[in-house]
Motif scaffolding. Structure first.
Motif, PDB file in Angstrom:
ATOM      1  N   ARG A  96       7.970   8.091  21.084  1.00 42.20           N
ATOM      2  CA  ARG A  96       7.557   6.861  20.420  1.00 42.20           C
ATOM      3  C   ARG A  96       6.661   7.150  19.213  1.00 42.20           C
ATOM      4  O   ARG A  96       6.798   6.509  18.168  1.00 42.20           O
ATOM      5  N   MET A  97       5.771   8.131  19.314  1.00 43.37           N
ATOM      6  CA  MET A  97       4.874   8.435  18.212  1.00 43.37           C
ATOM      7  C   MET A  97       5.599   9.127  17.063  1.00 43.37           C
ATOM      8  O   MET A  97       5.074   9.187  15.944  1.00 43.37           O
ATOM      9  N   SER A  98       6.791   9.649  17.314  1.00 46.01           N
ATOM     10  CA  SER A  98       7.587  10.275  16.249  1.00 46.01           C
ATOM     11  C   SER A  98       8.706   9.368  15.752  1.00 46.01           C
ATOM     12  O   SER A  98       9.590   9.825  15.018  1.00 46.01           O
ATOM     13  N   ALA A  99       8.680   8.089  16.146  1.00 50.66           N
ATOM     14  CA  ALA A  99       9.763   7.178  15.771  1.00 50.66           C
ATOM     15  C   ALA A  99       9.830   6.984  14.256  1.00 50.66           C
ATOM     16  O   ALA A  99      10.921   6.921  13.676  1.00 50.66           O
ATOM     17  N   GLU A 121       8.898   9.073  11.822  1.00 50.68           N
ATOM     18  CA  GLU A 121       9.430  10.274  11.169  1.00 50.68           C
ATOM     19  C   GLU A 121      10.940  10.373  11.340  1.00 50.68           C
ATOM     20  O   GLU A 121      11.671  10.692  10.390  1.00 50.68           O
ATOM     21  N   LEU A 122      11.425  10.094  12.549  1.00 50.37           N
ATOM     22  CA  LEU A 122      12.868  10.113  12.771  1.00 50.37           C
ATOM     23  C   LEU A 122      13.568   9.023  11.964  1.00 50.37           C
ATOM     24  O   LEU A 122      14.650   9.239  11.407  1.00 50.37           O
ATOM     25  N   TRP A 123      12.956   7.855  11.887  1.00 53.20           N
ATOM     26  CA  TRP A 123      13.558   6.737  11.166  1.00 53.20           C
ATOM     27  C   TRP A 123      13.697   7.040   9.675  1.00 53.20           C
ATOM     28  O   TRP A 123      14.741   6.810   9.070  1.00 53.20           O
ATOM     29  N   MET A 124      12.655   7.590   9.074  1.00 57.49           N
ATOM     30  CA  MET A 124      12.707   7.882   7.642  1.00 57.49           C
ATOM     31  C   MET A 124      13.679   9.018   7.335  1.00 57.49           C
ATOM     32  O   MET A 124      14.265   9.067   6.257  1.00 57.49           O
ATOM     33  N   ALA A 125      13.864   9.932   8.288  1.00 53.49           N
ATOM     34  CA  ALA A 125      14.828  11.011   8.069  1.00 53.49           C
ATOM     35  C   ALA A 125      16.266  10.505   8.188  1.00 53.49           C
ATOM     36  O   ALA A 125      17.156  10.989   7.474  1.00 53.49           O
ATOM     37  N   LEU A 126      16.514   9.537   9.056  1.00 51.17           N
ATOM     38  CA  LEU A 126      17.875   9.025   9.248  1.00 51.17           C
ATOM     39  C   LEU A 126      18.221   7.915   8.262  1.00 51.17           C
ATOM     40  O   LEU A 126      19.395   7.734   7.934  1.00 51.17           O
ATOM     41  N   ILE A 167       0.849  -1.184   0.000  1.00 53.07           N
ATOM     42  CA  ILE A 167       0.000   0.000   0.000  1.00 53.07           C
ATOM     43  C   ILE A 167       0.888   1.239   0.000  1.00 53.07           C
ATOM     44  O   ILE A 167       1.813   1.363   0.814  1.00 53.07           O
ATOM     45  N   LEU A 168       0.618   2.169  -0.907  1.00 53.66           N
ATOM     46  CA  LEU A 168       1.354   3.421  -0.989  1.00 53.66           C
ATOM     47  C   LEU A 168       0.679   4.437  -0.065  1.00 53.66           C
ATOM     48  O   LEU A 168      -0.461   4.848  -0.299  1.00 53.66           O
ATOM     49  N   LYS A 169       1.392   4.833   0.997  1.00 53.25           N
ATOM     50  CA  LYS A 169       0.845   5.751   1.990  1.00 53.25           C
ATOM     51  C   LYS A 169       1.704   7.001   2.073  1.00 53.25           C
ATOM     52  O   LYS A 169       2.891   6.988   1.753  1.00 53.25           O
ATOM     53  N   GLU A 170       1.076   8.082   2.549  1.00 54.48           N
ATOM     54  CA  GLU A 170       1.817   9.301   2.808  1.00 54.48           C
ATOM     55  C   GLU A 170       2.639   9.144   4.093  1.00 54.48           C
ATOM     56  O   GLU A 170       2.341   8.301   4.944  1.00 54.48           O
ATOM     57  N   GLY A 193       1.844   6.996   7.782  1.00 59.20           N
ATOM     58  CA  GLY A 193       2.701   5.974   8.370  1.00 59.20           C
ATOM     59  C   GLY A 193       3.197   6.357   9.747  1.00 59.20           C
ATOM     60  O   GLY A 193       3.297   5.512  10.646  1.00 59.20           O
ATOM     61  N   ALA A 194       3.513   7.638   9.945  1.00 60.68           N
ATOM     62  CA  ALA A 194       3.964   8.083  11.267  1.00 60.68           C
ATOM     63  C   ALA A 194       2.836   8.006  12.283  1.00 60.68           C
ATOM     64  O   ALA A 194       3.071   7.739  13.470  1.00 60.68           O
ATOM     65  N   ARG A 195       1.606   8.224  11.844  1.00 60.62           N
ATOM     66  CA  ARG A 195       0.473   8.178  12.765  1.00 60.62           C
ATOM     67  C   ARG A 195       0.235   6.759  13.269  1.00 60.62           C
ATOM     68  O   ARG A 195      -0.136   6.568  14.435  1.00 60.62           O
ATOM     69  N   HIS A 196       0.487   5.757  12.435  1.00 61.04           N
ATOM     70  CA  HIS A 196       0.316   4.362  12.855  1.00 61.04           C
ATOM     71  C   HIS A 196       1.590   3.777  13.438  1.00 61.04           C
ATOM     72  O   HIS A 196       1.589   2.595  13.836  1.00 61.04           O
ATOM     73  N   CYS A 197       2.681   4.569  13.460  1.00 59.91           N
ATOM     74  CA  CYS A 197       3.957   4.139  14.051  1.00 59.91           C
ATOM     75  C   CYS A 197       4.467   2.849  13.409  1.00 59.91           C
ATOM     76  O   CYS A 197       4.878   1.902  14.080  1.00 59.91           O
TER      77      CYS A 197
END
Length: 692
Positions: free
Chosen positions: A427-430, A432-437, A156-159, A163-167
């Motif tokens: 934890r809820m921002s994990a 976003e941090l993961w995709m940036a790193l 599934i292609l998601k924004e 994805g960050a909202r579902h962690c």
């Protein structure tokens, strides 16, 4: 009446003093806020709106100071260009100094300063394209609000926000093979396939006819991929040197030999649209027609770069005998023309930086690609900057935080990363941090992506140690390494096998490391102990972890080195925590004799250099000189000297003992017997002579 006038004067005076005090406080507060905003770490991309206006004193109406010159738009544009160009050059210089571990020499730095005009021209071209794009309608503003997307579990292609909202984390994207030659061969076939899918509406009979109809660096009007595009552009498949440099710079430090699997733009194509609204409609058609696995929107604020480019990057899967990832670039006609006209200017900038920083043993193509990458990479998210600053505040450095949570792990998966981030309430921002790193989209991150500056300092420190220590076996035992650093600096420390921050600065001074860099290395090595007030000292376990850093990443790719530095065999992991023997300084190291520092030999026994020198000289003095020639004694003395770092006085004394002939020793013995000295006195004289 006089009393009332006096009271009014006093009240006016008090009000004036209060006004001046409030004014001074406001000016001071604004100045501090401005300095703090300038010092804010945003990975070289500070937002201009974050800087508050400069506080200036307001002059009275009609005064001479109030009648100042009127600023026109041309003056504002000139000021903007100067600030932007200086910022671009500053960011590129910092990135090159970090990766190359060096600075340009004085003549080369003058060549770097001459790049002001090319960068200024490139920025002006992209700014003009931006204004032209905004004039064509509201499509530009709509694209700025559209987020990027990735492929998640289940296809599934998601924004990114969803994805960050579902962690949850997105799927890893990589090619099917890591063999570079096989990838290049597959890229040529995939490039022909994607040209046939994107290009002419009538499918050619064979590949040769397609290449004749649509050659490299040419445009094809009315492409079949979308009806909204004005034309399609064929940039040709990525060349081998450019692909090698990109894999070395972007994916090499974390992935090592598997870095070629993450090259997703070997086969590529470009679709050009008249405006932003048509680009958005064409993107929707591509999503409906092809298998899209990733969308990166460089119109969005989170993906904007230093040059000001605006485009949408789409990764699609082309089915050959095996699936192959290809890149399709969607771009407006204004930005396409600006990019074509800016390429010569950026080529001059890249060539100038390559010549300024090039040294023997450095990857020149990697330096050129790093300049290209820094100017075009998206800026880091503000959340990443805040997270790194928080780790520096709580753990002293980012490397210390990695050491606490992940230890000697080379690559970390999302589950462990989310657990570490949860300790800091993120934890809820994990996601976003993961995709940036996770820049390589490989599904794992390394120490280099987590703390690139710390890795550069530690690798520079290890390189300096390898160049300085007299015996590479000293690096095997961390306690021996600490003792050698203290002995080399000729200082006294408070506690054995402990180095405070002030002592660490002193021991690194002979290694030509400045105090500022020494403090950074201390923070990277220091691990906060347990207790209410842990001591800020370096222990042997900290140096043991230092020697494992080259095993956590590809050090050659991180430092752009091409020479044969064997990073893997710097130390042996099984010998890192061997308990050392007791070491003792009887006199100051520069006092003229060898200190009694036992160094662990490769065989396993402990022997100090001074004891070995005493054994050689006593063997010569007891009458064995006739059975051993002078060359053997010289060889023994040279081996002894090469096993430690000695002062010039001690070297001269030991060489004199080795060069003393056997006849002189016998003459001294005969003279001692003639004077009828006791045997104990003769032994003491021989020992003192050997020690000298």
């Amino acid at each position: 009446q006089p009393r009332r006038e006096k009271a009014c004067e006093e009240q006016a005076k008090r009000e004036k003093e209060e006004f001046e005090q409030h004014k001074a406080e406001a000016l001071q507060k604004t100045a501090k806020a401005r300095e703090g905003a300038k010092a804010k770490f945003c990975d070289g991309h500070p937002a201009k709106a974050e800087l508050p206006p400069k506080a200036q004193e307001k002059h009275g109406f009609g005064s001479r100071q109030w009648k100042g010159p009127k600023w026109e738009r041309s003056d504002e544009d000139a000021a903007w260009r100067i600030e932007a160009v200086d910022h671009c050059l500053h960011v590129v210089l910092n990135a090159l100094r970090t990766r190359c571990s060096c600075s340009p020499k004085e003549p080369d730095f003058q060549a770097v300063s001459r790049m002001f005009e090319p960068v200024s021209e490139a920025l002006s071209l992209y700014r003009g394209a931006m204004e032209e794009s905004k004039k064509k309608g509201e499509g530009h503003q709509v694209l700025r609000q559209m987020e990027s997307g990735r492929l998640y579990a289940g296809g599934i292609l998601k924004e990114d926000s969803e994805g960050a909202r579902h962690c949850v984390y997105p799927d890893a994207l990589r090619q099917v093979t890591g063999n570079f030659k096989e990838l290049l061969a597959m890229a040529q076939t995939a490039h022909d396939t994607i040209l046939s899918l994107m290009g002419p509406r009538t499918t050619p009979n064979d590949v040769a006819s397609l290449q004749r109809r649509w050659p490299v660096d040419s445009k094809l009007s009315d492409p079949r991929a979308t009806t909204w595009a004005s034309f399609a552009y064929n940039p040709g498949p990525k060349l081998a040197p450019a692909a090698e440099a990109k894999a070395w710079v972007r994916y090499g430090p974390s992935q090592g030999i598997a870095r070629y699997m993450h090259l997703t733009d070997l086969a590529r194509c470009c679709l050009v649209f008249p405006d932003a609204a048509a680009l958005r409609e064409g993107l929707c058609q591509l999503i409906d027609t092809f298998e899209v696995v990733s969308i990166r929107n460089f119109y969005h604020l989170a993906c904007q770069n230093l040059l000001g480019e605006r485009y949408v990057e789409v990764l699609i899967t082309v089915e050959m005998p095996q699936a192959f990832l290809c890149e399709v670039r969607l771009e407006e006609a204004a930005f396409f023309e600006a990019r074509q006209r800016a390429e010569p200017h950026l080529g001059d900038v890249i060539q100038g930086f390559s010549e300024a920083f090039h040294e023997p043993g450095l990857h020149r193509d990697a330096i050129a690609h790093l300049v290209h990458r820094v100017l075009r990479r998206p800026r880091d998210a503000p959340l990443v900057a805040k997270f790194r600053n928080h780790l520096r505040h709580t753990h002293g450095s980012i490397a210390s935080a990695w050491r606490k949570y992940f230890g000697k792990t080379a690559q970390v998966v999302f589950g462990n990363f989310r657990h570490a981030v949860s300790d800091h309430g993120l934890r809820m921002s994990a996601t976003e941090l993961w995709m940036a790193l996770d820049a390589s989209m490989a599904g794992c991150i390394s120490l280099f992506e987590f703390a690139p500056d710390s890795v550069a300092n530690l690798l520079r420190f290890i390189t300096r140690l390898r160049e300085t220590v007299p015996n590479k076996g000293i690096l095997v035992n961390p306690s021996d390494l600490m003792s050698w650093l203290v002995f080399n600096a000729s200082i006294r420390i408070k506690t054995t096998d402990q180095l405070e921050q002030s002592e660490f600065r002193k021991v690194l001074r002979p290694l030509r490391i400045s105090p500022t860099v020494a403090d950074s290395i201390f923070a990277d090595l220091h691990s906060k102990g347990t207790g209410k007030h842990p001591a800020d000292v370096l222990l042997p376990k900290d140096f043991a972890w230092l020697m494992t850093v080259p095993r956590l990443l590809c050090a050659s790719c991180a430092t752009f080195t091409l020479d044969a530095i064997d990073w893997e065999n710097i130390v042996h992991a099984e010998q890192l925590l061997v308990k050392p023997a007791d070491r003792k300084f009887e006199r100051h190291p520069m006092a003229g004799e060898l200190p009694l520092i036992p160094w662990r030999s490769p065989i396993g026994f402990v022997e100090s250099p001074s004891q070995r020198a005493h054994a050689v000289s006593s063997t010569t003095a007891t009458g064995l000189g006739d059975t051993m020639d002078t060359e053997t004694v010289d060889t023994e003395a040279e081996d002894c000297l090469s096993s430690c770092d000695t002062s010039p006085v001690a070297v001269g004394a030991l060489t004199a003992v080795a060069e003393e002939p056997a006849e002189a020793v016998e003459a001294s013995d005969q003279k001692a017997e003639a004077t009828q000295e006791p045997a104990a006195d003769v032994t003491e004289a021989a020992e003192s002579k050997a020690a000298a």
